[in-house]
Structure formats: structure tokens, C-alpha cells
Enzyme design. Structure first.
Site, PDB file in Angstrom:
ATOM      1  N   GLY A 112       0.824  -1.365  -0.081  1.00  0.00           N
ATOM      2  CA  GLY A 112      -0.175  -0.243   0.224  1.00  0.00           C
ATOM      3  C   GLY A 112       0.982   1.096   0.135  1.00  0.00           C
ATOM      4  N   GLY A 144      -0.021   4.761  -0.706  1.00  0.00           N
ATOM      5  CA  GLY A 144      -1.507   5.900  -0.479  1.00  0.00           C
ATOM      6  C   GLY A 144      -0.694   7.042   0.048  1.00  0.00           C
ATOM      7  N   GLN A 145      -1.749   7.751   0.580  1.00  0.00           N
ATOM      8  CA  GLN A 145      -1.047   9.597   1.747  1.00  0.00           C
ATOM      9  C   GLN A 145       0.279   8.900   2.603  1.00  0.00           C
ATOM     10  OE1 GLN A 145      -3.765  11.040   4.321  1.00  0.00           O
ATOM     11  NE2 GLN A 145      -3.144  12.613   4.592  1.00  0.00           N
ATOM     12  N   ASP A 150       1.798  -2.460  -4.318  1.00  0.00           N
ATOM     13  CA  ASP A 150       0.413  -1.341  -3.814  1.00  0.00           C
ATOM     14  C   ASP A 150      -0.111  -2.097  -5.166  1.00  0.00           C
ATOM     15  OD1 ASP A 150      -0.340   1.194  -2.532  1.00  0.00           O
ATOM     16  OD2 ASP A 150      -1.899   0.015  -4.414  1.00  0.00           O
ATOM     17  N   ARG A 189      -1.416  -0.585  -7.298  1.00  0.00           N
ATOM     18  CA  ARG A 189      -1.333   0.365  -8.386  1.00  0.00           C
ATOM     19  C   ARG A 189      -0.278   1.486  -8.774  1.00  0.00           C
ATOM     20  NH1 ARG A 189      -2.779   6.048  -6.084  1.00  0.00           N
ATOM     21  NH2 ARG A 189      -2.993   5.411  -3.384  1.00  0.00           N
ATOM     22  N   ASP A 216      -1.660  -7.245  -4.700  1.00  0.00           N
ATOM     23  CA  ASP A 216      -2.903  -7.247  -3.942  1.00  0.00           C
ATOM     24  C   ASP A 216      -2.092  -7.756  -2.701  1.00  0.00           C
ATOM     25  OD1 ASP A 216      -5.430  -7.879  -3.084  1.00  0.00           O
ATOM     26  OD2 ASP A 216      -5.794  -8.914  -4.169  1.00  0.00           O
ATOM     27  N   TYR A 255     -15.386   0.622   8.626  1.00  0.00           N
ATOM     28  CA  TYR A 255     -13.696   1.168   9.513  1.00  0.00           C
ATOM     29  C   TYR A 255     -13.383   0.788  11.288  1.00  0.00           C
ATOM     30  CZ  TYR A 255      -9.411   3.868   9.014  1.00  0.00           C
ATOM     31  OH  TYR A 255      -8.362   4.419   9.220  1.00  0.00           O
TER      32      TYR A 255
HETATM   33  N1  LIG Z   1      -4.147   8.613   6.453  1.00  0.00           N
HETATM   34  C1  LIG Z   1      -4.873   9.190   7.976  1.00  0.00           C
HETATM   35  O1  LIG Z   1      -5.463   9.716   7.994  1.00  0.00           O
HETATM   36  C2  LIG Z   1      -5.124   7.508   8.524  1.00  0.00           C
HETATM   37  C3  LIG Z   1      -5.955   7.636  10.437  1.00  0.00           C
HETATM   38  C4  LIG Z   1      -5.085   6.766  10.387  1.00  0.00           C
HETATM   39  C5  LIG Z   1      -5.413   5.641  10.216  1.00  0.00           C
HETATM   40  N2  LIG Z   1      -3.974   4.949   8.426  1.00  0.00           N
HETATM   41  C6  LIG Z   1      -4.328   4.124   8.725  1.00  0.00           C
HETATM   42  O2  LIG Z   1      -3.192   4.221   7.600  1.00  0.00           O
HETATM   43  C7  LIG Z   1      -2.872   2.825   6.935  1.00  0.00           C
HETATM   44  C8  LIG Z   1      -2.580   3.666   5.495  1.00  0.00           C
HETATM   45  O3  LIG Z   1      -4.006   4.832   5.350  1.00  0.00           O
HETATM   46  P1  LIG Z   1      -3.922   6.033   3.799  1.00  0.00           P
HETATM   47  O4  LIG Z   1      -4.294   7.050   4.317  1.00  0.00           O
HETATM   48  O5  LIG Z   1      -2.470   5.823   3.205  1.00  0.00           O
HETATM   49  O6  LIG Z   1      -4.694   5.087   3.276  1.00  0.00           O
HETATM   50  P2  LIG Z   1      -4.765   5.661   1.292  1.00  0.00           P
HETATM   51  O7  LIG Z   1      -6.306   5.207   0.886  1.00  0.00           O
HETATM   52  O8  LIG Z   1      -4.290   7.124   0.833  1.00  0.00           O
HETATM   53  O9  LIG Z   1      -3.529   4.468   0.926  1.00  0.00           O
HETATM   54  C9  LIG Z   1      -3.632   3.355   1.005  1.00  0.00           C
HETATM   55  C10 LIG Z   1      -3.510   2.848  -0.770  1.00  0.00           C
HETATM   56  O10 LIG Z   1      -3.368   1.118  -0.143  1.00  0.00           O
HETATM   57  C11 LIG Z   1      -3.380   0.991  -1.734  1.00  0.00           C
HETATM   58  N3  LIG Z   1      -4.157  -0.629  -1.730  1.00  0.00           N
HETATM   59  C12 LIG Z   1      -5.786  -0.750  -1.728  1.00  0.00           C
HETATM   60  N4  LIG Z   1      -6.290  -2.081  -1.925  1.00  0.00           N
HETATM   61  C13 LIG Z   1      -4.811  -2.592  -1.775  1.00  0.00           C
HETATM   62  C14 LIG Z   1      -4.626  -4.259  -2.025  1.00  0.00           C
HETATM   63  N5  LIG Z   1      -6.098  -4.844  -1.820  1.00  0.00           N
HETATM   64  N6  LIG Z   1      -3.469  -4.428  -2.150  1.00  0.00           N
HETATM   65  C15 LIG Z   1      -2.641  -3.230  -2.261  1.00  0.00           C
HETATM   66  N7  LIG Z   1      -2.329  -2.225  -2.444  1.00  0.00           N
HETATM   67  C16 LIG Z   1      -3.826  -1.818  -1.694  1.00  0.00           C
HETATM   68  C17 LIG Z   1      -4.286   2.055  -2.151  1.00  0.00           C
HETATM   69  O11 LIG Z   1      -4.109   1.666  -3.725  1.00  0.00           O
HETATM   70  C18 LIG Z   1      -3.404   2.981  -2.090  1.00  0.00           C
HETATM   71  O12 LIG Z   1      -2.223   2.886  -2.628  1.00  0.00           O
HETATM   72  C19 LIG Z   1      -4.310   2.496   6.460  1.00  0.00           C
HETATM   73  O13 LIG Z   1      -4.775   1.337   7.396  1.00  0.00           O
HETATM   74  C20 LIG Z   1      -4.828   3.993   7.303  1.00  0.00           C
HETATM   75  O14 LIG Z   1      -6.781   2.881   7.787  1.00  0.00           O
HETATM   76  C21 LIG Z   1      -4.589   6.161   8.252  1.00  0.00           C
END
Ligand SMILES: NC(=O)c1ccc[n+]([C@@H]2O[C@H](COP(=O)([O-])OP(=O)(O)OC[C@H]3O[C@@H](n4cnc5c(N)ncnc54)[C@H](O)[C@@H]3O)[C@@H](O)[C@H]2O)c1
Length: 312
Positions: free
Chosen positions: A9, A12-13, A35, A37, A53, A143
Site C-alpha cells: 500500500g 497512498g497518503q 501497491d 496500482r 494485492d 472501518y
Molecule cells: N491517513 C490517515 O489520516 C489515517 C489515519 C488513521 C489510520 N490510517 C491508516 O493508515 C494506513 C494507510 O492509510 P493511507 O491514508 O495511506 O491510505 P490511502 O488510502 O491513502 O492508501 C492506501 C493504499 O493502499 C492501496 N491498496 C488498496 N487496496 C489494496 C490491495 N488490495 N493491495 C495492495 N494495495 C492496496 C491503495 O492503492 C492505496 O495506495 C491504513 O491502514 C489506514 O487505515 C490512516
């Protein structure tokens, strides 16, 4: 010899910035980003990348074996707002991806694992202010239920199988390199983009919705710090409360107006208001401070300064 690290992953952010930070520390070639993607151009150019995946155990195992991976950071998940729209897909992704990496560690194919939880583990019956590590939880979102279950499973795998899993309950995260991925605190990133582009923002939460938040640099530092702490100091194997600041939409708007006086905010709460209302206003993270020396560096003022400077 440098250890090999896999981030699942990574586009992502959080994953994007975590990949850069870990590559800086351990060398580009030793940090494998993955990831379902491709990520942004900088990320793709900076080191090895695999399409992977997180729900496919064999695929993860192959990558782990191929690169002789020792540590995994699991960042793939469906976030709070999106998960309310696709509950079963969220449960499948959030739980099965975690089981996959927990089982890899149980089988001794990796030695250490980071998995993030969230303030979403708390619910409407949780005391809202200075929310303690151990308190009423009862999450009311898909969630949050997946994160609370995940925490229980992490602790179980540590107790039963000695799996070295580490976790923090991130608050809402604010960053400029990558856009957020469908959470309830996304407004606190969007607002900076709109302030610069349009000098106005319509917020999907009410003006007095006080939530725990953190600037991304702090979140990345916490993530790397907890992973580098000697195992015996990690006393909590579910997930640590983690805090930096709390603010509401009206306060973030005021902090932006210090830099952009003509900026205007309006409010049009949607379904995300109910999610936000179920979460704490502020978090007590004394266990993280005591056990592994956590201390945030960014408050709202500093965050606003960094966001506007870098987005300009
Ligand atoms: N950003 C926040 O504010 C926040 C707050 C609390 C917890 N979190 C946790 O931190 C973690 C990362 O969060 P984020 O904000 O970077 O999320 P995000 O949605 O920005 O990134 C998630 C990434 O996972 C990838 N993904 C989705 N399905 C997938 C799969 N089947 N296989 C591989 N990759 C896959 C997506 O393409 C994406 O790039 C998560 O567990 C989230 O719950 C985030």
C-alpha cells in the site's frame, strides 16, 4: 548488511512518504514499494516497485522470498468514509491483508511487522476528551470495527506465536505530497488546496467538530521510531494511542487566514459528520511517551505554515 523492507500500500497518503523516509534511511534498493496500482512519478523512480494485492497471500509470500524481506509495513486499507459505502469490501481488505502478514510472521518468513490502527477504534460511548489508552471502545463504523478487530488479532498473534507486531492509532493525518484516500479527516488537507486555489472552502464537517490530528512528518517519525525501539520496550501489542494536536474546522480556517486573510470557509456537513461525531476530541498518549519516547513536533500553526509553503 542492510535489511530488506516491504511496504504494502506504498502509493497512498502515508505509504508514499514512508517509502521516501525508509529509502533515505536504509538505501533505495533495500526498500521495496508495492501497491495494487502505480504511485506518483517520484515514488516510481526512487527504487524497486512491485504490483501486489494485499489480499493475496501467495503473491506477498513470493515477493517476501524473492527480496529476502525482513520487515513489512502494511499500509493497504479502505478508509473510514469509503468503507461505509462498501462494508464487505472494506472488511475483506482490512482483515485479510492483516491476516496475510501476521501469518507470514507466524511462519517466521518475516521478523517484524508494522500495521496501523486509528482513532476510529473509539466510538460514541468513549469518553471524548483526553481519551485513554484503555477505555470504552465500541466503534460504530465499518472501518473502526475492522481496526479494533485488527488490534485484538495483533495482540493475539504476539501472545500466542510471539509475532513482533507494532502499531499506533494514527489520528487524522495532514500532508502535502499525496492526497488523502477517503477518510473523515480529509477536509484538513483539502482546505489548504482550496485556500490556495479558490480562497474558499466548503467543509463537510461542522465548524466545531474537534478531532485529533497530526502532521505527516510526525506520523512518519512515530512509525519509524516504534519499529526501531527494542522489542522489550514495546509493552502494548494491540496499538498505542498517538497524539499531536486537536482542532476544529473553524480553528484551521483561522490559522489559514493568518496567511491568506481573504480566505472564507462555509459548512455543508454530510454523512461524514456522524463518523466524526463518534470519535474522540483529544487523545492521551502517555504510554507511547513513556514506552518509546514519543513527542510530536508540529502544532497547528507549524502545520499550516508547512502546508501553504509546500503547496504554493
Ligand atoms: N491517513 C490517515 O489520516 C489515517 C489515519 C488513521 C489510520 N490510517 C491508516 O493508515 C494506513 C494507510 O492509510 P493511507 O491514508 O495511506 O491510505 P490511502 O488510502 O491513502 O492508501 C492506501 C493504499 O493502499 C492501496 N491498496 C488498496 N487496496 C489494496 C490491495 N488490495 N493491495 C495492495 N494495495 C492496496 C491503495 O492503492 C492505496 O495506495 C491504513 O491502514 C489506514 O487505515 C490512516
Amino acid at each position: 548488511m542492510q535489511k530488506s523492507i516491504l511496504i504494502i500500500g506504498a502509493c497512498g497518503q502515508i505509504g508514499t512518504e514512508l517509502t521516501f523516509a525508509l529509502r533515505e534511511k536504509h538505501g533505495n534498493e533495500n526498500v521495496i514499494a508495492s501497491d495494487i496500482r502505480e504511485g506518483n512519478a517520484d515514488l516510481m523512480a526512487s527504487g524497486p516497485f512491485e504490483i501486489l494485492d494485499a489480499t493475496n497471500y501467495e503473491a506477498i509470500e513470493n515477493v517476501v522470498m524473492h527480496y529476502e524481506i525482513e520487515e513489512v509495513y502494511l499500509m493497504a486499507a479502505m478508509l473510514s468514509a469509503t468503507a461505509e459505502k462498501f462494508p464487505m469490501r472494506a472488511w475483506n481488505l482490512n482483515m485479510n491483508s492483516l491476516f496475510n502478514v501476521l501469518n507470514l510472521a507466524k511462519e517466521k518468513k518475516i521478523s517484524k511487522l508494522f500495521w496501523p490502527s486509528s482513532i476510529a477504534v473509539f466510538g460514541p460511548n468513549t469518553p471524548k476528551d483526553d481519551t485513554a489508552q484503555n477505555t470504552i471502545m465500541e466503534p460504530s463504523t465499518v472501518y473502526g470495527i475492522s481496526k479494533q478487530s485488527g488490534e485484538r488479532w495483533c495482540e493475539y498473534y504476539f501472545n500466542k506465536f510471539g509475532v513482533d507486531v507494532r502499531s499506533v492509532r494514527y489520528p487524522g493525518l495532514i500532508s502535502w505530497k499525496t492526497l488523502p484516500g477517503g477518510g473523515t479527516t480529509d477536509y484538513a488537507v483539502e482546505i489548504y488546496h482550496k485556500a490556495l486555489e479558490e480562497k474558499q472552502y466548503s467543509c463537510f464537517l461542522k465548524e466545531d467538530t474537534l478531532l485529533p490530528m497530526m502532521f505527516m512528518d510526525d506520523a512518519i517519525r512515530a512509525t519509524i521510531d516504534i519499529m526501531e525501539t527494542p522489542a522489550e520496550k514495546i509493552k502494548i501489542r494491540s496499538s498505542y494511542n498517538l497524539a499531536a494536536m486537536s482542532f476544529n474546522p473553524s480553528q484551521i480556517a483561522k490559522s489559514i487566514q493568518q496567511h491568506i486573510p481573504e480566505f472564507k470557509i462555509s459548512y455543508a456537513p454530510d454523512f461524514r459528520q456522524q463518523i466524526a461525531d463518534s470519535w474522540p476530541s483529544s487523545i492521551n498518549d502517555s504510554e507511547a511517551q513513556e514506552d518509546w519516547g514519543w513527542k510530536p513536533a508540529f502544532d497547528l500553526e507549524k502545520t499550516t505554515h508547512e502546508m501553504l509553503k509546500n503547496l504554493k
